[in-house]
Design a protein around this motif. Structure first.
Motif, PDB file in Angstrom:
ATOM      1  N   GLY A 439       0.827  -1.206   0.000  1.00  9.43           N
ATOM      2  CA  GLY A 439       0.000   0.000   0.000  1.00  9.43           C
ATOM      3  C   GLY A 439       0.858   1.251   0.000  1.00  9.43           C
ATOM      4  O   GLY A 439       1.939   1.284   0.594  1.00  9.43           O
ATOM      5  N   ARG A 440       0.357   2.286  -0.680  1.00 10.70           N
ATOM      6  CA  ARG A 440       1.088   3.549  -0.809  1.00 10.70           C
ATOM      7  C   ARG A 440       0.394   4.653  -0.022  1.00 10.70           C
ATOM      8  O   ARG A 440      -0.774   4.964  -0.244  1.00 10.70           O
ATOM      9  CB  ARG A 440       1.162   3.953  -2.284  1.00 10.70           C
ATOM     10  N   GLY A 441       1.130   5.226   0.889  1.00 14.07           N
ATOM     11  CA  GLY A 441       0.616   6.335   1.683  1.00 14.07           C
ATOM     12  C   GLY A 441       1.124   7.669   1.168  1.00 14.07           C
ATOM     13  O   GLY A 441       1.744   7.756   0.109  1.00 14.07           O
ATOM     14  N   GLY A 442       0.863   8.721   1.934  1.00  2.66           N
ATOM     15  CA  GLY A 442       1.310  10.043   1.538  1.00  2.66           C
ATOM     16  C   GLY A 442       0.696  11.119   2.408  1.00  2.66           C
ATOM     17  O   GLY A 442       0.156  10.840   3.485  1.00  2.66           O
ATOM     18  N   LEU A 443       0.792  12.349   1.936  1.00  4.24           N
ATOM     19  CA  LEU A 443       0.205  13.491   2.627  1.00  4.24           C
ATOM     20  C   LEU A 443      -1.127  13.851   1.990  1.00  4.24           C
ATOM     21  O   LEU A 443      -1.297  13.742   0.773  1.00  4.24           O
ATOM     22  CB  LEU A 443       1.127  14.714   2.537  1.00  4.24           C
ATOM     23  N   GLU A 444      -2.060  14.293   2.817  1.00  6.39           N
ATOM     24  CA  GLU A 444      -3.346  14.788   2.324  1.00  6.39           C
ATOM     25  C   GLU A 444      -3.666  16.086   3.048  1.00  6.39           C
ATOM     26  O   GLU A 444      -3.372  16.222   4.244  1.00  6.39           O
ATOM     27  CB  GLU A 444      -4.450  13.766   2.578  1.00  6.39           C
ATOM     28  N   PHE A 445      -4.250  17.034   2.330  1.00  7.21           N
ATOM     29  CA  PHE A 445      -4.622  18.309   2.929  1.00  7.21           C
ATOM     30  C   PHE A 445      -6.129  18.342   3.158  1.00  7.21           C
ATOM     31  O   PHE A 445      -6.917  18.109   2.244  1.00  7.21           O
ATOM     32  CB  PHE A 445      -4.173  19.472   2.034  1.00  7.21           C
ATOM     33  N   ASP A 446      -6.502  18.608   4.400  1.00  2.39           N
ATOM     34  CA  ASP A 446      -7.906  18.619   4.784  1.00  2.39           C
ATOM     35  C   ASP A 446      -8.163  19.836   5.674  1.00  2.39           C
ATOM     36  O   ASP A 446      -7.587  19.936   6.753  1.00  2.39           O
ATOM     37  CB  ASP A 446      -8.255  17.340   5.537  1.00  2.39           C
ATOM     38  N   PRO A 447      -8.986  20.780   5.239  1.00  2.00           N
ATOM     39  CA  PRO A 447      -9.793  20.744   4.026  1.00  2.00           C
ATOM     40  C   PRO A 447      -8.936  20.849   2.770  1.00  2.00           C
ATOM     41  O   PRO A 447      -7.780  21.257   2.824  1.00  2.00           O
ATOM     42  CB  PRO A 447     -10.710  21.963   4.166  1.00  2.00           C
ATOM     43  N   ILE A 448      -9.548  20.493   1.650  1.00  2.00           N
ATOM     44  CA  ILE A 448      -8.834  20.514   0.385  1.00  2.00           C
ATOM     45  C   ILE A 448      -8.307  21.921   0.110  1.00  2.00           C
ATOM     46  O   ILE A 448      -8.915  22.916   0.514  1.00  2.00           O
ATOM     47  CB  ILE A 448      -9.741  20.047  -0.767  1.00  2.00           C
ATOM     48  N   LEU A 449      -7.174  22.006  -0.530  1.00  2.00           N
ATOM     49  CA  LEU A 449      -6.547  23.290  -0.803  1.00  2.00           C
ATOM     50  C   LEU A 449      -7.500  24.216  -1.568  1.00  2.00           C
ATOM     51  O   LEU A 449      -8.173  23.800  -2.512  1.00  2.00           O
ATOM     52  CB  LEU A 449      -5.268  23.080  -1.613  1.00  2.00           C
ATOM     53  N   GLU A 450      -7.548  25.468  -1.156  1.00  2.00           N
ATOM     54  CA  GLU A 450      -8.501  26.409  -1.740  1.00  2.00           C
ATOM     55  C   GLU A 450      -8.278  26.574  -3.245  1.00  2.00           C
ATOM     56  O   GLU A 450      -9.237  26.738  -4.011  1.00  2.00           O
ATOM     57  CB  GLU A 450      -8.396  27.767  -1.047  1.00  2.00           C
ATOM     58  N   ALA A 451      -7.034  26.522  -3.684  1.00  2.00           N
ATOM     59  CA  ALA A 451      -6.759  26.648  -5.117  1.00  2.00           C
ATOM     60  C   ALA A 451      -7.414  25.524  -5.902  1.00  2.00           C
ATOM     61  O   ALA A 451      -7.831  25.703  -7.055  1.00  2.00           O
ATOM     62  CB  ALA A 451      -5.253  26.651  -5.361  1.00  2.00           C
TER      63      ALA A 451
END
Length: 526
Positions: A439-451
């Motif tokens: 499995g591949r993990g990573g970074l997530e931005f929450d809330p989603i980036l405004e751009a």
């Protein structure tokens, strides 16, 4: 379409006069669920003596039983569930294919049920900023008072998914095994093709697919629209272009698809399969229903699917091909010796309570969900119907009872069902041995980036690449564009708002704010 924070606030203000305005996420950590402060006795509503009547919206989730039902509210299993939970449900179905669109319409019209089923996050696209706008109840004190066993049963990581600024806004269904998707292979076809050991590398996988074609398998690898459940070779090269797949390179945050060298290798793998007839020629337009029907007709050799569904697919496949046998094998590995699907979050779906719901309904609603986490509920949902269904109708009904109506549970697998048969116990071993190490993990931005909210063409979903990328990915596999042009695709993504997204992502990363980490590999970026 994702909306900006301003738009979300405006919409919520129009629809819910008197509710609080939008709040912004902070870098404060969410409190442990066990630290929920007790509710004051004076705030306790009067609990009704009869059944609690409430409305609830549920996504159909491509469940055959649900989508074919004339009126789910009259279904015998819904009636039985109501008896067991002392409730009177008004179920409002939301079509799976149009889920996000229909959800946004719900908020636009203001016709919001008492309980709303959403995705794992309070910032999901389908919620259109409604949580931040105060459309739903804060549940910390209410859960503590009326449904304390929810806190004991549901893991903290799942509560974190539905917590905003220290406030819990939903009851989460949870996933104990984040490596949920798996590589499925027809074991009987492997034997027929003379393949004696499982492939490991991408090249070995391609050789297996070629062997399938040689013995007459129509679709050695079964593709699907938008590469959904057909993306495992992107995992081999660690270039998933998804929401949770950002990484840190030389101290800077960037999407994994910025790795042009490995992205081109992944795309070339799919082009090789296309050119050699190893993947369905029309994969770019194959919808979920056709995808499954082709596989269950016996025409596919390898595909991807959630591991927990193996026994059901096996039963259905045997109706067309009695000697068929499916097994899960380790996913193809890439240059770094790793591979697998993208790692899921710890939460699956979630259930939010409308702030306008009558106060005397709240205790009954919470107790309804609390009962779903009980041992009694596990046995009723999982063991009432045959655990080895023999026909399509039996499979459909069993999936409906244990998977659809059981709303709050461990959605990684159903241990009660699996423990009743040897095949089930073997599948449990797969969850213990194969899936935890891939499995591949990573970074997530929450809330989603405004751009990305402002430019949906550049915004990925949990398992779908941004629209601007998908167009080129398909053309490159079909030979309509050179794969060597991938760096130009990255520049196009940047020009359409990607540069602004990168700037915001790096600012948040420096502050360690609004970031979720997926998988052990991401811990190094804390």
């Amino acid at each position: 379409m994702r909306r900006s924070k301003w738009m979300a606030c405006t919409m919520a203000f129009v629809l819910t006069t008197g509710l609080v305005g939008c709040s912004s996420n902070t870098d404060k950590p969410a409190p442990a669920a066990s630290a929920i402060s007790p509710a004051t006795a004076s705030a306790a509503p009067v609990v009704p003596q009869g059944p609690t009547k409430f409305s609830i919206s549920l996504r159909t989730l491509n469940f055959d039983y649900v989508e074919k039902a004339a009126n789910l509210n009259e279904d015998k299993w819904v009636k039985e569930l109501e008896k067991k939970t002392n409730t009177d449900l008004d179920i409002r179905l939301v079509p799976h294919a149009d889920f996000e669109k229909k959800m946004v319409q719900m908020f636009a019209t203001g016709d919001i049920p008492d309980v709303v089923q959403a995705g794992a996050s309070t910032s999901g696209k389908e919620l259109a900023g409604s949580v931040q706008a105060g459309v739903f109840l804060e549940l910390n004190d209410l859960i503590k008072q009326y449904a304390p066993n929810l806190v004991k049963t549901i893991p903290q990581a799942a509560w974190d998914e539905v917590t905003l600024n220290g406030k819990i806004y939903a009851i989460p269904e949870y996933i104990s095994q984040p490596s949920r998707r798996a590589t499925w292979v027809r074991e009987d076809l492997m034997q027929k093709a003379g393949i004696t050991k499982d492939p490991k590398t991408v090249d070995e996988y391609l050789d297996m697919l070629r062997a399938f074609k040689k013995i007459g398998v129509e679709h050695p690898f079964m593709g699907r629209q938008d590469f959904k459940y057909a993306d495992i070779f992107f995992g081999a090269y660690d270039v998933y272009p998804y929401l949770s797949q950002f990484e840190v390179v030389d101290g800077k945050v960037q999407p994994k698809f910025f790795d042009s060298e490995n992205m081109q290798k992944a795309l070339q793998t799919y082009k090789t399969m296309f050119d050699e007839g190893l993947i369905h020629k029309e994969f770019a337009t194959i919808n979920p229903t056709n995808f499954k029907n082709i596989i269950l007709s016996g025409k596919a050799g390898m595909w991807e699917m959630n591991a927990q569904e193996l026994l059901q697919w096996q039963t259905q496949l045997k109706q067309a091909v009695p000697d068929a046998k499916i097994k899960i094998i380790p996913s193809p590995i890439g240059p770094d010796g790793k591979g697998g699907g993208y790692l899921y979050s710890s939460g699956a779906r979630s259930y939010l309570i409308n702030a306008k719901t009558a106060k005397d309904k709240i205790p009954g609603i919470l107790k309804f969900f609390e009962w779903q986490t009980s041992e009694e509920a596990d046995k009723w949902f999982d063991l009432t119907l045959p655990t080895e269904p023999k026909t399509d109708a039996e499979v459909s009904e069993q999936r409906y009872l244990s998977g659809f109506l059981h709303m709050v549970k461990d959605d990684a697998f159903r241990k009660q069902i699996l423990n009743t048969t040897q095949d089930g116990k073997d599948l449990l071993k797969t969850f213990e041995t194969v899936l935890p190490i891939e499995g591949r993990g990573g970074l997530e931005f929450d809330p989603i980036l405004e751009a990305m909210q402002k430019n949906p063409d550049i915004a990925p979903l949990s398992d779908t690449a941004p629209a601007v990328l998908l167009t080129h990915m398909v053309k490159m596999v079909y030979g309509k564009e050179p794969i060597s042009d991938w760096p130009k695709v990255i520049e196009e993504w940047k020009s359409k708002g990607g540069n602004d997204a990168l700037k915001a992502a790096n600012e948040l990363y420096q502050k360690r704010s609004g970031i979720k980490l997926r998988g052990p590999e991401a811990q190094k970026w804390k």
